[in-house]
Design an enzyme around this catalytic site. Sequence first.
Site, short mmCIF file in Angstrom:
data_model
loop_
_atom_site.label_atom_id
_atom_site.label_comp_id
_atom_site.label_asym_id
_atom_site.label_seq_id
_atom_site.Cartn_x
_atom_site.Cartn_y
_atom_site.Cartn_z
N CYS A 1 0.84 -1.21 0.00
CA CYS A 1 0.00 0.00 0.00
C CYS A 1 0.87 1.25 0.00
O CYS A 1 1.79 1.37 0.81
CB CYS A 1 -0.89 -0.02 1.25
SG CYS A 1 -1.71 1.54 1.54
N CYS B 1 0.39 3.20 3.58
CA CYS B 1 0.74 2.63 4.89
C CYS B 1 2.07 3.24 5.39
O CYS B 1 2.94 3.60 4.60
CB CYS B 1 0.87 1.11 4.79
SG CYS B 1 -0.70 0.24 4.99
N HIS C 1 -4.40 0.09 7.84
CA HIS C 1 -4.86 -0.15 6.48
C HIS C 1 -6.27 -0.73 6.44
O HIS C 1 -7.01 -0.58 5.46
CB HIS C 1 -3.87 -1.13 5.81
CG HIS C 1 -4.13 -1.35 4.36
ND1 HIS C 1 -3.74 -0.46 3.39
CD2 HIS C 1 -4.76 -2.37 3.71
CE1 HIS C 1 -4.11 -0.92 2.20
NE2 HIS C 1 -4.74 -2.07 2.38
N ASN D 1 -13.24 10.15 -1.32
CA ASN D 1 -13.90 9.17 -2.18
C ASN D 1 -13.73 7.84 -1.48
O ASN D 1 -12.61 7.39 -1.29
CB ASN D 1 -13.22 9.07 -3.56
CG ASN D 1 -13.32 10.35 -4.33
OD1 ASN D 1 -14.36 11.02 -4.33
ND2 ASN D 1 -12.24 10.73 -5.00
N SER E 1 -8.70 4.94 -5.16
CA SER E 1 -7.64 4.15 -5.77
C SER E 1 -7.05 3.15 -4.79
O SER E 1 -6.25 2.31 -5.18
CB SER E 1 -6.55 5.10 -6.28
OG SER E 1 -6.15 5.96 -5.24
N HIS F 1 -6.97 2.01 1.82
CA HIS F 1 -6.42 2.64 3.04
C HIS F 1 -7.25 3.90 3.34
O HIS F 1 -7.50 4.69 2.44
CB HIS F 1 -4.95 2.99 2.81
CG HIS F 1 -4.24 3.35 4.08
ND1 HIS F 1 -3.27 2.55 4.64
CD2 HIS F 1 -4.38 4.39 4.91
CE1 HIS F 1 -2.85 3.09 5.77
NE2 HIS F 1 -3.52 4.23 5.95
N HIS G 1 -8.37 7.28 3.60
CA HIS G 1 -7.73 8.54 3.21
C HIS G 1 -8.71 9.45 2.49
O HIS G 1 -9.74 9.01 1.98
CB HIS G 1 -6.53 8.28 2.28
CG HIS G 1 -6.95 7.78 0.92
ND1 HIS G 1 -7.35 6.48 0.70
CD2 HIS G 1 -7.05 8.40 -0.28
CE1 HIS G 1 -7.68 6.33 -0.57
NE2 HIS G 1 -7.52 7.48 -1.20
N GLN H 1 -8.75 13.63 0.41
CA GLN H 1 -7.92 14.57 -0.35
C GLN H 1 -8.32 16.00 -0.02
O GLN H 1 -9.43 16.24 0.47
CB GLN H 1 -8.11 14.35 -1.85
CG GLN H 1 -7.69 13.00 -2.37
CD GLN H 1 -7.66 13.00 -3.90
OE1 GLN H 1 -7.13 13.92 -4.52
NE2 GLN H 1 -8.23 11.98 -4.49
#
Length: 334
Positions: A50, A53, A113, A151, A159, A162, A164, A166
């Site tokens: 990943c 990570c 993760h 997203n 994508s 994990h 996350h 933006q």
Amino acid sequence: MNHTIEVPHRRFNPLTGQWVLVSTGRTQRPWTGQTDAVVASDRPEYDPDCYLCPGNTRAGGVDNPQYDSTFVFTNDFASLNPLTPDVAVSDHPLLQAHSEHGTCRVICFSPRHDLTLANMPAAAVRATVELWASQVEELSASYEWVQVFENRGELMGASNPHPHGQIWAGSALPTLPGLEDSHQLAYTTDTGRLLLSDYLDEELTDGSRIVVDGEAWVVLVPYWAVWPYETMVLPKESIGHLDDTTNAQRDDLAAVLQKLLGRYDALFSRSFPYSMGWHGRHADHWTLHGHFFPPLMGPDRQKFMVGYEMLAEAQRDISAEDAADRLRSVGERT
Ligand code: H2U
Ligand code: ZN
């Protein structure tokens, strides 16, 4: 006022000036969806492949630190660059363009993760709220608009699983926030009041579209919702942006988000995909709010914005009241 209109009708979004066609005839059937929350993750706590990570090398060749809470970095494939010069691309009235500068960051919500915002410990969600607020504070000093978003899930184009999100910050006010800005400004100019404060008062009186009623925040299915289980997160005391929140408001925001996300995951007994983000501005006519736009209509059924939506206007066939009722009636995850 009774909003249970069974004939096809159009509802108005006063934040953007757009209409949505609501055709609820097909939704009078009883609700038979799964309601128990079984969302097991088979992902490892740490994935050596990943790029998010701790300690791993990203696609651009940079190593992540051994972070143990949240972690922010500039997107290695950023769509906006702070050094882009101001250039006039075209001065033709029908071929308008101008250069845009800004920055794009990736924010990891946790080193783990296998987690999502929905099943992270409360302290980790609280740390994410803190990070959102500090990023907004920092970036709004340099940029006109700071868009914090997430997203979640492959269906929304994430994508990597994990946890996350933006942040994109730019020198222009983008199209949708621009519509919300002009509609809130016009409302305040006309009435001397705040559009979303007045709207929230109506919703709290009515109650039929409320999903979570917290100490400082409310989650509701907006009257003009487009996506089947779209929700909006609103502060009870109007504020401009995330960095204007008190510690108590941040604590409650983390708690309210966990409740919402638990309900989303419980609705179809699966990790619930969505795009979410914050709209806020340090301006007197603005009220900070979060939007959650989930694409699902059923456990394996997606709402496609095609045909009529692309060519005429958005349409939904489950009423906002029905969606809120379903989200209220699923058990919260503990
Ligand atoms: P999404 O999952 O919402 O696409 O966000 C992941 C972002 O991470 C994506 O914008 C960036 C992608 O450009 N990224 C990096 O910055 N470095 C990497 O090593 C891989 C992905
Ligand atoms: Zn990972």
